[in-house]
Design a protein around this motif. Structure first.
Motif, short mmCIF file in Angstrom:
data_model
loop_
_atom_site.label_atom_id
_atom_site.label_comp_id
_atom_site.label_asym_id
_atom_site.label_seq_id
_atom_site.Cartn_x
_atom_site.Cartn_y
_atom_site.Cartn_z
N CYS A 1 -16.59 47.93 -13.05
CA CYS A 1 -15.95 48.46 -11.54
C CYS A 1 -14.93 47.46 -11.45
O CYS A 1 -15.09 46.26 -11.11
N THR A 2 -13.69 47.86 -11.83
CA THR A 2 -12.53 46.64 -11.67
C THR A 2 -11.27 47.37 -11.21
O THR A 2 -10.24 46.71 -10.95
N ASP A 3 -11.23 48.89 -11.02
CA ASP A 3 -9.80 49.26 -10.69
C ASP A 3 -10.03 49.77 -9.23
O ASP A 3 -8.86 50.52 -8.54
N ASN A 4 -11.16 49.78 -8.42
CA ASN A 4 -11.32 50.71 -6.93
C ASN A 4 -11.52 49.63 -6.04
O ASN A 4 -12.55 49.07 -6.03
N ASP A 5 -10.56 49.12 -5.07
CA ASP A 5 -10.81 48.07 -4.17
C ASP A 5 -11.66 48.70 -3.07
O ASP A 5 -12.46 48.07 -2.09
N SER A 6 -11.63 49.92 -2.94
CA SER A 6 -12.37 50.59 -1.59
C SER A 6 -13.81 50.84 -1.94
O SER A 6 -14.58 51.41 -0.96
N GLU A 7 -14.34 50.83 -3.23
CA GLU A 7 -15.71 51.32 -3.40
C GLU A 7 -16.37 50.16 -4.11
O GLU A 7 -16.12 49.93 -5.08
N LYS A 8 -17.35 49.62 -3.48
CA LYS A 8 -18.21 48.84 -4.02
C LYS A 8 -19.13 49.40 -5.10
O LYS A 8 -19.67 50.51 -4.75
N CYS A 9 -19.29 48.47 -6.11
CA CYS A 9 -20.41 49.02 -7.07
C CYS A 9 -21.67 48.24 -6.89
O CYS A 9 -21.68 46.91 -6.73
N ALA B 1 -20.34 53.32 -1.63
CA ALA B 1 -21.41 52.48 -2.91
C ALA B 1 -21.72 53.46 -3.94
O ALA B 1 -21.95 54.60 -3.96
N GLN B 2 -21.46 52.80 -5.04
CA GLN B 2 -21.59 53.48 -6.37
C GLN B 2 -22.81 52.80 -7.07
O GLN B 2 -22.51 51.45 -7.24
N SER B 3 -24.09 53.57 -7.25
CA SER B 3 -24.85 52.50 -7.85
C SER B 3 -24.84 53.03 -9.47
O SER B 3 -25.04 54.25 -9.88
N ILE B 4 -24.90 51.88 -10.30
CA ILE B 4 -24.68 52.18 -11.88
C ILE B 4 -25.94 51.83 -12.23
O ILE B 4 -26.48 50.67 -12.34
N THR B 5 -26.51 52.88 -13.18
CA THR B 5 -27.86 52.60 -14.06
C THR B 5 -27.62 52.74 -15.40
O THR B 5 -26.55 52.69 -15.75
#
Length: 216
Positions: free
Chosen positions: A85-93, A22-26
């Protein structure tokens, strides 16, 4: 005791992928995407203005000075993020902005989009939130203003039932003062905003179009 520790270790292994995936973008530093001709403010307050050289710029307060990016006649100016977030299928943004602010003083802007602009790979995102959005135009001219939009694409129907928790913004306020705007649209279909308001003062809407769709 050994069985207890083994069970605890197994539980930690089980939940760890949930944490790392899980990647949280602020809030981030504004940037320019040359491939798609988009300036994304990433939640940083920006000002659009014409400078002495006759060109229009997106400006913001850097650490020690004013920073700027020149925009052209077809540039999109986005208050939030543009497809981060367009290149990593395994990590939700998860895009989690508390606010977005765009102020225009002079010059010309082709399109102003208040919130995040996500146009593809929706399965890469767990949530897309822009927070409260304020767009204030005190001069110059704008081709069109969108509070929140998915651009020319449409969300898959599977996202519609949970749209209030997926592609969202808070209160959107658009202030038009002594300016000329082609048209203003609150949101595109199947996005959700808490409220939308337009305040017009000595300004011209050349197409006089309000599409007040609040999503589904």
């Amino acid at each position: 005791m050994k069985n207890y520790l083994k069970g605890l270790f197994a539980f930690a292994i089980m939940i760890f992928p949930m944490m790392v995936n899980a990647q949280s973008i602020t809030v981030g530093t504004p940037s320019y995407n040359a491939n798609d001709n988009v300036v994304e403010a990433k939640g940083t307050p920006i000002v659009i203005k014409e400078k002495e050289d006759g060109n229009t710029y997106v400006t913001w307060k850097g650490e020690n000075k004013e920073e700027s990016i020149a925009i052209g006649e077809a540039t999109l100016v986005v208050g939030g993020y543009y497809n981060p977030c367009t290149d990593n299928d395994s990590e939700k943004c998860s895009i989690d902005l508390t606010s977005a602010s765009i102020t225009m003083e002079s010059g010309y802007a082709h399109r102003i989009i208040g919130g995040n602009l996500i146009t593809s790979n929706y399965d890469h995102y767990s949530a897309i939130s822009s927070g409260d959005i304020t767009i204030t135009v005190n001069g110059g001219s704008v081709g069109a203003i969108f509070g929140l939009t998915t651009g020319t694409t449409s969300l898959p129907s599977s996202y519609y039932p949970n749209i209030r928790n997926y592609y969202t913004a808070g209160d959107i306020v658009v202030n038009l003062n002594n300016t000329e705007v082609g048209f203003v649209i609150s949101t595109s279909s199947y996005t959700y905003v808490k409220s939308f308001q337009v305040n017009v003062n000595h300004s011209t809407l050349t197409n006089e179009e309000y599409a007040l769709s609040m999503g589904s």
